[in-house]
Design a protein around this motif. Structure first.
Motif, PDB file in Angstrom:
ATOM      1  N   PHE A 103       0.848  -1.180   0.000  1.00  0.00           N
ATOM      2  CA  PHE A 103       0.000   0.000   0.000  1.00  0.00           C
ATOM      3  C   PHE A 103       0.890   1.240   0.000  1.00  0.00           C
ATOM      4  O   PHE A 103       0.720   2.145  -0.795  1.00  0.00           O
ATOM      5  N   SER A 104       1.900   1.269   0.892  1.00  0.00           N
ATOM      6  CA  SER A 104       2.804   2.424   0.920  1.00  0.00           C
ATOM      7  C   SER A 104       3.574   2.545  -0.380  1.00  0.00           C
ATOM      8  O   SER A 104       3.816   3.642  -0.874  1.00  0.00           O
ATOM      9  N   PHE A 105       3.932   1.391  -0.924  1.00  0.00           N
ATOM     10  CA  PHE A 105       4.664   1.395  -2.189  1.00  0.00           C
ATOM     11  C   PHE A 105       3.843   2.038  -3.295  1.00  0.00           C
ATOM     12  O   PHE A 105       4.324   2.864  -4.053  1.00  0.00           O
ATOM     13  N   PHE A 106       2.554   1.670  -3.373  1.00  0.00           N
ATOM     14  CA  PHE A 106       1.713   2.256  -4.411  1.00  0.00           C
ATOM     15  C   PHE A 106       1.474   3.729  -4.172  1.00  0.00           C
ATOM     16  O   PHE A 106       1.350   4.504  -5.109  1.00  0.00           O
ATOM     17  N   LYS A 107       1.430   4.129  -2.937  1.00  0.00           N
ATOM     18  CA  LYS A 107       1.227   5.549  -2.661  1.00  0.00           C
ATOM     19  C   LYS A 107       2.378   6.356  -3.239  1.00  0.00           C
ATOM     20  O   LYS A 107       2.187   7.472  -3.691  1.00  0.00           O
ATOM     21  N   THR A 108       3.590   5.769  -3.258  1.00  0.00           N
ATOM     22  CA  THR A 108       4.720   6.503  -3.837  1.00  0.00           C
ATOM     23  C   THR A 108       4.610   6.603  -5.348  1.00  0.00           C
ATOM     24  O   THR A 108       5.291   7.398  -5.974  1.00  0.00           O
ATOM     25  N   LEU A 109       3.752   5.759  -5.951  1.00  0.00           N
ATOM     26  CA  LEU A 109       3.645   5.759  -7.408  1.00  0.00           C
ATOM     27  C   LEU A 109       2.516   6.637  -7.926  1.00  0.00           C
ATOM     28  O   LEU A 109       2.298   6.701  -9.127  1.00  0.00           O
ATOM     29  N   VAL A 110       1.778   7.287  -7.025  1.00  0.00           N
ATOM     30  CA  VAL A 110       0.647   8.100  -7.477  1.00  0.00           C
ATOM     31  C   VAL A 110       1.166   9.166  -8.430  1.00  0.00           C
ATOM     32  O   VAL A 110       2.149   9.840  -8.165  1.00  0.00           O
ATOM     33  N   GLY A 111       0.513   9.288  -9.571  1.00  0.00           N
ATOM     34  CA  GLY A 111       0.931  10.265 -10.564  1.00  0.00           C
ATOM     35  C   GLY A 111       1.779   9.672 -11.660  1.00  0.00           C
ATOM     36  O   GLY A 111       2.062  10.317 -12.666  1.00  0.00           O
TER      37      GLY A 111
ATOM     38  N   GLY B 204      -2.638   3.835 -17.778  1.00  0.00           N
ATOM     39  CA  GLY B 204      -3.154   5.119 -17.333  1.00  0.00           C
ATOM     40  C   GLY B 204      -2.285   5.671 -16.234  1.00  0.00           C
ATOM     41  O   GLY B 204      -1.263   5.086 -15.866  1.00  0.00           O
ATOM     42  N   THR B 205      -2.724   6.798 -15.699  1.00  0.00           N
ATOM     43  CA  THR B 205      -1.979   7.437 -14.619  1.00  0.00           C
ATOM     44  C   THR B 205      -2.585   7.015 -13.300  1.00  0.00           C
ATOM     45  O   THR B 205      -3.805   7.063 -13.126  1.00  0.00           O
ATOM     46  N   LEU B 206      -1.750   6.603 -12.355  1.00  0.00           N
ATOM     47  CA  LEU B 206      -2.240   6.155 -11.058  1.00  0.00           C
ATOM     48  C   LEU B 206      -2.746   7.361 -10.275  1.00  0.00           C
ATOM     49  O   LEU B 206      -1.979   8.257  -9.922  1.00  0.00           O
ATOM     50  N   HIS B 207      -4.052   7.373 -10.040  1.00  0.00           N
ATOM     51  CA  HIS B 207      -4.649   8.504  -9.350  1.00  0.00           C
ATOM     52  C   HIS B 207      -4.683   8.272  -7.855  1.00  0.00           C
ATOM     53  O   HIS B 207      -4.310   9.141  -7.067  1.00  0.00           O
TER      54      HIS B 207
ATOM     55  N   TYR C  23      -7.098  -1.932   0.122  1.00  0.00           N
ATOM     56  CA  TYR C  23      -7.350  -3.213  -0.546  1.00  0.00           C
ATOM     57  C   TYR C  23      -6.600  -3.305  -1.855  1.00  0.00           C
ATOM     58  O   TYR C  23      -6.781  -4.246  -2.608  1.00  0.00           O
ATOM     59  N   LEU C  24      -5.763  -2.274  -2.112  1.00  0.00           N
ATOM     60  CA  LEU C  24      -5.057  -2.187  -3.392  1.00  0.00           C
ATOM     61  C   LEU C  24      -6.004  -2.036  -4.564  1.00  0.00           C
ATOM     62  O   LEU C  24      -5.683  -2.412  -5.690  1.00  0.00           O
ATOM     63  N   ASN C  25      -7.207  -1.488  -4.312  1.00  0.00           N
ATOM     64  CA  ASN C  25      -8.056  -1.054  -5.415  1.00  0.00           C
ATOM     65  C   ASN C  25      -7.323   0.120  -6.043  1.00  0.00           C
ATOM     66  O   ASN C  25      -6.675   0.897  -5.358  1.00  0.00           O
ATOM     67  N   ILE C  26      -7.408   0.241  -7.359  1.00  0.00           N
ATOM     68  CA  ILE C  26      -6.641   1.253  -8.063  1.00  0.00           C
ATOM     69  C   ILE C  26      -7.567   2.169  -8.847  1.00  0.00           C
ATOM     70  O   ILE C  26      -8.488   1.699  -9.508  1.00  0.00           O
ATOM     71  N   LYS C  27      -7.324   3.454  -8.760  1.00  0.00           N
ATOM     72  CA  LYS C  27      -8.070   4.382  -9.601  1.00  0.00           C
ATOM     73  C   LYS C  27      -7.087   4.948 -10.615  1.00  0.00           C
ATOM     74  O   LYS C  27      -6.048   5.504 -10.250  1.00  0.00           O
ATOM     75  N   LEU C  28      -7.431   4.781 -11.878  1.00  0.00           N
ATOM     76  CA  LEU C  28      -6.563   5.274 -12.951  1.00  0.00           C
ATOM     77  C   LEU C  28      -7.249   6.414 -13.678  1.00  0.00           C
ATOM     78  O   LEU C  28      -8.446   6.350 -13.937  1.00  0.00           O
ATOM     79  N   THR C  29      -6.503   7.427 -14.052  1.00  0.00           N
ATOM     80  CA  THR C  29      -7.071   8.480 -14.889  1.00  0.00           C
ATOM     81  C   THR C  29      -6.408   8.414 -16.258  1.00  0.00           C
ATOM     82  O   THR C  29      -5.338   7.852 -16.414  1.00  0.00           O
ATOM     83  N   ASN C  30      -7.085   9.007 -17.238  1.00  0.00           N
ATOM     84  CA  ASN C  30      -6.547   9.019 -18.606  1.00  0.00           C
ATOM     85  C   ASN C  30      -6.281   7.625 -19.124  1.00  0.00           C
ATOM     86  O   ASN C  30      -5.199   7.310 -19.610  1.00  0.00           O
TER      87      ASN C  30
ATOM     88  N   TYR D  30      -1.391  -8.144 -12.688  1.00  0.00           N
ATOM     89  CA  TYR D  30      -0.098  -7.455 -12.546  1.00  0.00           C
ATOM     90  C   TYR D  30      -0.290  -5.947 -12.606  1.00  0.00           C
ATOM     91  O   TYR D  30      -1.218  -5.456 -13.216  1.00  0.00           O
ATOM     92  N   VAL D  31       0.682  -5.228 -12.024  1.00  0.00           N
ATOM     93  CA  VAL D  31       0.760  -3.793 -12.257  1.00  0.00           C
ATOM     94  C   VAL D  31       2.151  -3.565 -12.834  1.00  0.00           C
ATOM     95  O   VAL D  31       3.157  -3.851 -12.187  1.00  0.00           O
ATOM     96  N   GLN D  32       2.210  -3.086 -14.076  1.00  0.00           N
ATOM     97  CA  GLN D  32       3.515  -2.894 -14.715  1.00  0.00           C
ATOM     98  C   GLN D  32       3.953  -1.457 -14.529  1.00  0.00           C
ATOM     99  O   GLN D  32       3.227  -0.526 -14.851  1.00  0.00           O
ATOM    100  N   ILE D  33       5.154  -1.296 -13.982  1.00  0.00           N
ATOM    101  CA  ILE D  33       5.663   0.031 -13.670  1.00  0.00           C
ATOM    102  C   ILE D  33       6.952   0.299 -14.418  1.00  0.00           C
ATOM    103  O   ILE D  33       7.744  -0.613 -14.641  1.00  0.00           O
ATOM    104  N   ASN D  34       7.171   1.528 -14.763  1.00  0.00           N
ATOM    105  CA  ASN D  34       8.419   1.953 -15.372  1.00  0.00           C
ATOM    106  C   ASN D  34       9.553   1.778 -14.353  1.00  0.00           C
ATOM    107  O   ASN D  34       9.471   2.299 -13.247  1.00  0.00           O
ATOM    108  N   PRO D  35      10.601   1.039 -14.705  1.00  0.00           N
ATOM    109  CA  PRO D  35      11.664   0.779 -13.731  1.00  0.00           C
ATOM    110  C   PRO D  35      12.314   2.049 -13.193  1.00  0.00           C
ATOM    111  O   PRO D  35      12.824   2.062 -12.075  1.00  0.00           O
ATOM    112  N   ASN D  36      12.269   3.132 -13.966  1.00  0.00           N
ATOM    113  CA  ASN D  36      12.860   4.376 -13.472  1.00  0.00           C
ATOM    114  C   ASN D  36      12.059   4.971 -12.333  1.00  0.00           C
ATOM    115  O   ASN D  36      12.549   5.800 -11.581  1.00  0.00           O
ATOM    116  N   ASP D  37      10.798   4.544 -12.217  1.00  0.00           N
ATOM    117  CA  ASP D  37       9.961   5.094 -11.166  1.00  0.00           C
ATOM    118  C   ASP D  37      10.118   4.341  -9.858  1.00  0.00           C
ATOM    119  O   ASP D  37       9.525   4.710  -8.854  1.00  0.00           O
TER     120      ASP D  37
END
Lengths: 95, 102
Positions: free
Chosen positions: A3-11, A26-29, A34-41, A68-75
């Motif tokens: 949960f904390s990890f995803f919070k760092t990925l917002v935006g 999309g962009t992580l809003h 519960y690790l429900n995800i809201k995406l914009t765009n 899965y949630v695929q993230i840019n490794p630079n992020d």
């Protein structure tokens, strides 16, 4: 911990693959406990396969349907994440 | 943080259910478990052989366990009247999700 990890990925731009094989980018809003995800765009990756979903803009994805949630490794600071999970696992193993 | 559905109350939304169905309707209510109440709901059935089939459902209560994705509808025409714009869309049905039983 995630949960904390995803919070760092917002935006950040992420790709979410669902258990029914649909991939949405999309962009992580926001994210919740519960690790429900809201995406914009939102963009559907295989538009030709899933034309039903082209009218999407923002979506709320239930945590239980995410494969899965695929993230840019630079992020991501993978070392930090590895350390954190290692610590948590050794705490669980010891206790 | 607050990942809630409050911004979509009384708006037209599209739901993707765990059995691969697309249902459109107005969000009348929801709760923390993602149980949803939809007004004027319409199920869209896509198939390869036939054009989009619309099934009007009226007032619907959907149990949260069965909800996969909730999203708003990006209506290109804002006249509230669902045009037949995607009447010619043909597509394979979306796969169902096999949920683990706890």
């Amino acid at each position: 911990i995630f949960f904390s990890f995803f919070k760092t990925l917002v935006g950040k731009e992420v790709a979410v693959e669902l258990k029914n094989d649909v991939v949405l980018t999309g962009t992580l809003h926001s994210v919740d406990q519960y690790l429900n995800i809201k995406l914009t765009n939102v963009k559907v990756v295989n538009e030709n396969k899933y034309p039903q979903l082209t009218a999407l803009k923002n979506c709320f994805i239930r945590g239980s349907v995410v494969r899965y949630v695929q993230i840019n490794p630079n992020d991501v600071d993978t070392e930090l994440l590895e350390d954190a999970t290692r610590k948590e696992n050794s705490a669980v193993a010891a206790g | 943080m607050a990942s809630t559905l409050s911004e979509w109350v009384n708006q037209q939304i599209t739901i993707l259910t765990c059995d691969g169905r697309l249902i459109t309707g107005t969000l009348a209510g929801y709760d923390q478990l993602q149980n949803l109440i939809l007004k004027h709901s319409l199920e869209k059935v896509y198939s390869m052989e036939a054009p989009v089939e619309r099934v009007p459902l009226g007032l619907f209560v959907v149990r949260g366990d069965n909800v996969a994705v909730i999203s708003d509808c990006f209506d290109k025409g804002d006249d509230g009247d669902e045009g037949e714009k995607d009447g010619d869309v043909r597509a394979e049905p979306i796969k169902a999700i096999h949920q683990n039983v706890t």
